[in-house]
Design a protein around this motif. Structure first.
Motif, PDB file in Angstrom:
ATOM      1  N   SER A  35       0.900  -1.124  -0.026  1.00 12.79           N
ATOM      2  CA  SER A  35       0.107  -0.037   0.047  1.00 12.79           C
ATOM      3  C   SER A  35       0.732   1.310   0.076  1.00 12.79           C
ATOM      4  O   SER A  35       0.444   2.362  -0.242  1.00 12.79           O
ATOM      5  CB  SER A  35      -1.008  -0.053   1.254  1.00 12.79           C
ATOM      6  OG  SER A  35      -0.088   0.109   2.522  1.00 12.79           O
ATOM      7  N   HIS A  39       1.515   1.277  -6.770  1.00 12.33           N
ATOM      8  CA  HIS A  39       0.612   2.348  -7.207  1.00 12.33           C
ATOM      9  C   HIS A  39       0.046   1.516  -8.586  1.00 12.33           C
ATOM     10  O   HIS A  39       0.688   0.883  -9.115  1.00 12.33           O
ATOM     11  CB  HIS A  39       1.043   3.483  -7.415  1.00 12.33           C
ATOM     12  CG  HIS A  39       2.102   3.868  -8.395  1.00 12.33           C
ATOM     13  ND1 HIS A  39       2.230   3.693  -9.589  1.00 12.33           N
ATOM     14  CD2 HIS A  39       3.546   3.920  -7.582  1.00 12.33           C
ATOM     15  CE1 HIS A  39       3.511   3.880 -10.023  1.00 12.33           C
ATOM     16  NE2 HIS A  39       4.406   4.020  -9.132  1.00 12.33           N
ATOM     17  N   PRO A  41      -3.298  -0.637 -10.769  1.00  5.78           N
ATOM     18  CA  PRO A  41      -4.257  -1.580 -10.397  1.00  5.78           C
ATOM     19  C   PRO A  41      -3.442  -3.090 -10.063  1.00  5.78           C
ATOM     20  O   PRO A  41      -3.991  -3.615  -9.389  1.00  5.78           O
ATOM     21  CB  PRO A  41      -4.698  -1.808 -11.981  1.00  5.78           C
ATOM     22  CG  PRO A  41      -4.525  -0.718 -12.602  1.00  5.78           C
ATOM     23  CD  PRO A  41      -3.359  -0.048 -12.232  1.00  5.78           C
ATOM     24  N   LEU A  44      -3.117  -2.523  -6.274  1.00  4.66           N
ATOM     25  CA  LEU A  44      -4.391  -2.601  -5.758  1.00  4.66           C
ATOM     26  C   LEU A  44      -5.055  -3.999  -5.574  1.00  4.66           C
ATOM     27  O   LEU A  44      -5.473  -4.616  -4.592  1.00  4.66           O
ATOM     28  CB  LEU A  44      -5.464  -1.685  -6.367  1.00  4.66           C
ATOM     29  CG  LEU A  44      -6.825  -1.985  -5.931  1.00  4.66           C
ATOM     30  CD1 LEU A  44      -6.796  -1.078  -4.391  1.00  4.66           C
ATOM     31  CD2 LEU A  44      -7.738  -1.077  -6.904  1.00  4.66           C
ATOM     32  N   LEU A  47      -2.606  -5.759  -2.945  1.00  4.51           N
ATOM     33  CA  LEU A  47      -3.222  -5.026  -1.496  1.00  4.51           C
ATOM     34  C   LEU A  47      -4.497  -6.022  -1.236  1.00  4.51           C
ATOM     35  O   LEU A  47      -4.666  -6.339   0.017  1.00  4.51           O
ATOM     36  CB  LEU A  47      -3.635  -3.759  -1.656  1.00  4.51           C
ATOM     37  CG  LEU A  47      -4.258  -2.942  -0.559  1.00  4.51           C
ATOM     38  CD1 LEU A  47      -2.898  -2.886   0.484  1.00  4.51           C
ATOM     39  CD2 LEU A  47      -4.665  -1.630  -0.690  1.00  4.51           C
TER      40      LEU A  47
END
Length: 184
Positions: A35, A39, A41, A44, A47
């Motif tokens: 996180s 950075h 997609p 994410l 994450l």
């Protein structure tokens, strides 16, 4: 950022020789790290995937006692092997830092992968599996940092394959070990 990555590497080194109870902490530290360093997609996705996958691993593998029910000599032998594997992981990470300068986040991700591979050399099957899952956590973290969808998807597929295989294989290995210690 660097402190959290360092903490993640320390958790990975502490996970060597531990059973599946370490997976939620390992996944949470990895998710917190991605996180901050990642950075886009893929970061994410990682994450979300790290805590979910490690939670599933903890639920499925948490009921299997790896070596704690064995005799004292076996436990001592596994602890000694875990100590050697931890020292090997630290040495390999330091040699990687001396041989190449990939940047600190990539180096720590490589250290996570190396720690998992060193843990996969332990003698107990459950500890080997947890080491491989921790190695795949490192690959997921690296894929999230480098924004590499192929690396994230490949690590995810192998992670799911290992969990599926382990749900079938680990109970049989435990059964063989109880029946005849010479088989395993």
């Amino acid at each position: 950022m660097i402190v959290l990555l360092g903490l993640t590497l320390l958790v990975a080194l502490a996970a060597i020789g531990r059973d599946a109870r370490i997976l939620p902490l390992h996944g949470t530290c990895g998710a917190a790290s991605v996180s901050l360093i990642g950075h886009g997609p893929p970061a994410l996705a990682v994450l979300v995937l790290l805590p979910v996958l490690n939670g599933i691993g903890w639920i499925l593998l948490g009921r299997h006692a790896s070596w704690q029910s064995g005799d004292l000599r076996e436990r001592r032998r596994i602890r000694q092997a875990a100590t050697i594997a931890t020292a090997a992981a630290i040495l390999l990470t330091l040699l990687t830092a001396l041989a190449a300068t990939p940047g600190l986040p990539v180096l720590i991700c490589i250290g996570l992968v190396l720690a998992g591979l060193c843990a996969a050399a332990l003698p107990a099957p459950l500890l080997q599996l947890v080491g491989l899952l921790c190695m795949l956590n490192g690959l997921l973290l690296l894929g999230g940092y480098c924004q590499s969808w192929p690396l994230v998807l490949a690590a995810l597929l192998v992670w799911l394959g290992l969990i599926a295989l382990s749900s079938w294989l680990i109970p049989r290995l435990a059964w063989l070990r109880q029946e005849d210690p010479g088989n395993v």
